[in-house]
Design a protein around this motif. Structure first.
Motif, PDB file in Angstrom:
ATOM      1  N   TYR B   8      -9.942  70.687  98.275  1.00 59.52           N
ATOM      2  CA  TYR B   8     -10.097  69.720  97.201  1.00 59.52           C
ATOM      3  C   TYR B   8      -8.730  69.276  96.713  1.00 59.52           C
ATOM      4  CZ  TYR B   8     -10.442  68.465  92.258  1.00 59.52           C
ATOM      5  OH  TYR B   8     -10.294  67.855  91.045  1.00 59.52           O
ATOM      6  N   ALA B   9      -8.565  67.974  96.574  1.00 57.19           N
ATOM      7  CA  ALA B   9      -7.298  67.465  96.052  1.00 57.19           C
ATOM      8  C   ALA B   9      -7.579  66.427  94.979  1.00 57.19           C
ATOM      9  CB  ALA B   9      -6.486  66.827  97.171  1.00 57.19           C
ATOM     10  N   ARG B  10      -6.792  66.465  93.952  1.00 55.06           N
ATOM     11  CA  ARG B  10      -6.939  65.454  92.885  1.00 55.06           C
ATOM     12  C   ARG B  10      -5.613  64.745  92.689  1.00 55.06           C
ATOM     13  NH1 ARG B  10      -7.028  64.753  87.110  1.00 55.06           N
ATOM     14  NH2 ARG B  10      -8.758  63.425  86.497  1.00 55.06           N
ATOM     15  N   PRO B  11      -5.352  63.742  93.531  1.00 61.82           N
ATOM     16  CA  PRO B  11      -4.087  63.018  93.429  1.00 61.82           C
ATOM     17  C   PRO B  11      -4.022  62.249  92.115  1.00 61.82           C
ATOM     18  CG  PRO B  11      -5.572  61.898  94.930  1.00 61.82           C
ATOM     19  CD  PRO B  11      -6.233  63.188  94.575  1.00 61.82           C
ATOM     20  N   SER B  12      -2.784  61.950  91.698  1.00 56.33           N
ATOM     21  CA  SER B  12      -2.634  61.233  90.432  1.00 56.33           C
ATOM     22  C   SER B  12      -2.120  59.810  90.642  1.00 56.33           C
ATOM     23  CB  SER B  12      -1.698  62.005  89.493  1.00 56.33           C
ATOM     24  OG  SER B  12      -0.479  62.266  90.155  1.00 56.33           O
ATOM     25  N   SER B  13      -1.945  59.409  91.894  1.00 58.13           N
ATOM     26  CA  SER B  13      -1.583  58.011  92.139  1.00 58.13           C
ATOM     27  C   SER B  13      -2.277  57.526  93.404  1.00 58.13           C
ATOM     28  CB  SER B  13      -0.075  57.860  92.298  1.00 58.13           C
ATOM     29  OG  SER B  13       0.331  58.377  93.556  1.00 58.13           O
ATOM     30  N   LEU B  14      -2.398  56.216  93.514  1.00 61.40           N
ATOM     31  CA  LEU B  14      -3.040  55.606  94.675  1.00 61.40           C
ATOM     32  C   LEU B  14      -2.268  55.960  95.945  1.00 61.40           C
ATOM     33  CD1 LEU B  14      -5.108  53.660  95.932  1.00 61.40           C
ATOM     34  CD2 LEU B  14      -3.602  51.771  95.305  1.00 61.40           C
ATOM     35  N   GLN B  15      -0.943  55.914  95.849  1.00 60.86           N
ATOM     36  CA  GLN B  15      -0.083  56.210  96.992  1.00 60.86           C
ATOM     37  C   GLN B  15      -0.360  57.623  97.518  1.00 60.86           C
ATOM     38  OE1 GLN B  15       4.042  56.049  95.933  1.00 60.86           O
ATOM     39  NE2 GLN B  15       4.712  55.659  98.034  1.00 60.86           N
ATOM     40  N   GLU B  16      -0.441  58.562  96.577  1.00 59.60           N
ATOM     41  CA  GLU B  16      -0.694  59.959  96.940  1.00 59.60           C
ATOM     42  C   GLU B  16      -2.074  60.099  97.598  1.00 59.60           C
ATOM     43  OE1 GLU B  16      -0.953  64.126  94.490  1.00 59.60           O
ATOM     44  OE2 GLU B  16      -0.102  62.422  93.415  1.00 59.60           O
ATOM     45  N   ALA B  17      -3.052  59.393  97.040  1.00 55.43           N
ATOM     46  CA  ALA B  17      -4.414  59.469  97.597  1.00 55.43           C
ATOM     47  C   ALA B  17      -4.454  58.916  99.019  1.00 55.43           C
ATOM     48  CB  ALA B  17      -5.377  58.687  96.704  1.00 55.43           C
TER      49      ALA B  17
END
Lengths: 160, 280
Positions: B8-17
């Motif tokens: 599970y990952a919860r990125p904090s930016s669109l780029q990271e996602a």
């Protein structure tokens, strides 16, 4: 494992969950709040309905990690501070709004969400709002009566 | 545990996602509102290696009226769209259709972008986008791009959005004076997926003109039948028997509930009822 922190029925709670842990499993297994029931696990039946940040959601269709930082209210948080039944719960008892009781926690939580939005709903509005809650005993008429009564309306004319 | 194990990952930016999706090489699954994905996970129909939770991306938020129309951030929840001021005036078709989409507790979590990304053939939103001529904005490793709704829905849960792309927002073009809208669906229980349904936009009412009719719950995807629209344009919409013959272009699907033949009949019924309501 992921750390989660949330407020459940006014109490701060901490837990460690797997990514796949459903909110309803966290409530029932980790917090031992077994009032929230699991009927279908696929968002059909509404037995697991709780409030997250004031909004009605199905706890089987939300991961525990998604409720991190949220305020969660379950059926255990519905009674008055002195332990007496809330208006809605009392109405369910008075109007025999439960048979086997399995759907009741979800029905009460749904009713609470409805009455918060619409304090004096019509019978049709109550029926429409309960679309997402299934009663396996099919005892809908008395559930509708209970909710109409809890909203302070006359139930004698309502409900065939 | 009902769902299969996953990271599970919860990125904090669109780029990271987008980086996580690219690194996952197809094994990473975006999680929006989860109202369709989670039942699939609980049934173990879907078994992603990683879920990429999109709830922390500010780029996917926001719901605003622009000169072009209503721009809906992909992570906008149905309940947020329902609560948008004057929605019935700004986008009457959406306002009319929303109460038919599942029920309150689902609409409190489900997102517009999630529905469009999944592209369930029986879901309402894809057909609404077709009727309105919406534009879907995507972003991915090759940069942002816009796809017209007409080019977006390709097949059974198949869309123009690549596995390493995300929907960022959806534009519902501004409605014009004289536009008229219709919506009707046939369901076993209100809030269920449709057995057949239509979402209609017409730029005139007597006669009908510039029709865009999105069918849903009929085949492998939401779709339009332009020959049927052409046959109805310029008519008053009361005698549609001839136009209905073009429904034969649709490859109607049968399932455990109803046969393909019944579904074909229902599609005609939904269209007739929606037009009747528009014309009265």
């Amino acid at each position: 494992m992921t750390d989660v922190k949330m407020t459940v029925n006014g109490q701060p709670v901490l837990g460690q969950v797997e990514g796949r842990t459903l909110l309803v499993d966290f409530l029932r297994t980790d917090l031992k709040l077994t009032g929230t029931h699991v009927g279908c696990d696929t968002s059909q039946c509404g037995a697991c309905l709780v409030h997250v940040n004031g909004a009605a959601v199905k706890a089987c269709t939300m991961f525990a990690f998604e409720a991190d930082g949220a305020e969660v209210t379950t059926i255990e948080g519905m009674a008055e501070p002195d332990g007496s039944l809330s208006r809605i719960q009392q109405a369910f008892q008075d109007h025999h709004g439960l048979q086997c009781g399995f759907c009741t926690p979800g029905m009460v939580m749904s009713a609470a969400a409805l009455l918060k939005e619409t304090p004096k709903p019509t019978e049709a509005e109550v029926r429409a709002y309960l679309e997402g809650n299934i009663c396996r005993c099919t005892g809908y008429h008395n559930i509708i009566k209970a909710i109409m009564a809890a909203s302070g309306q006359d139930v004698s004319a309502a409900v065939a | 545990m009902k769902a299969p194990d996953f990271d599970y990952a919860r990125p904090s930016s669109l780029q990271e996602a987008l980086a996580l999706l690219a690194a996952g090489e197809g094994g990473a699954q975006p999680l929006a509102g989860g109202q369709s994905l989670m039942p699939m996970l609980n049934f173990r129909i879907s078994t992603p290696e990683m879920l990429v939770d999109l709830s922390g991306l500010p780029e996917l938020r926001g719901l605003e009226q622009t000169p072009q129309g209503l721009r809906i951030g992909a992570m906008t929840r149905y309940c947020e769209l329902e609560a948008f001021p004057d929605l019935a005036k700004i986008q009457p078709l959406v306002a009319a259709a929303l109460p038919h989409i599942a029920h309150d507790a689902i609409r409190n979590r489900g997102t517009i972008g999630g529905s469009v990304a999944l592209a369930d053939p029986a879901a309402e939103m894809p057909a609404i986008l077709l009727a309105l001529g919406a534009v879907i904005s995507l972003d991915g490793p090759n940069g942002p791009r816009d796809v017209a709704a007409d080019d977006y829905f390709l097949g059974y849960y198949e869309t123009a959005c690549e596995p390493d792309e995300l929907i960022t927002s959806i534009l519902l073009p501004k409605i014009e004076p004289g536009d008229s809208f219709g919506f009707h669906e046939l369901v076993q229980r209100h809030g269920d997926y449709a057995m057949a349904g239509v979402a209609i936009r017409s730029s005139g009412i007597a006669p009908l003109a510039g029709l865009r009719i999105g069918f849903f719950g009929v085949a492998d995807r939401a779709l339009r039948v332009t020959a049927l629209e052409d046959a109805l344009n310029g008519t008053d919409g009361t005698d549609i028997a001839g136009a209905l013959s073009h429904l034969s272009e649709i490859d109607f699907q049968g399932d455990t509930k109803i046969t393909a033949e019944t579904r074909a009949h229902y599609a005609g019924v939904a269209l007739k009822r929606a037009l009747k309501e528009m014309l009265t």
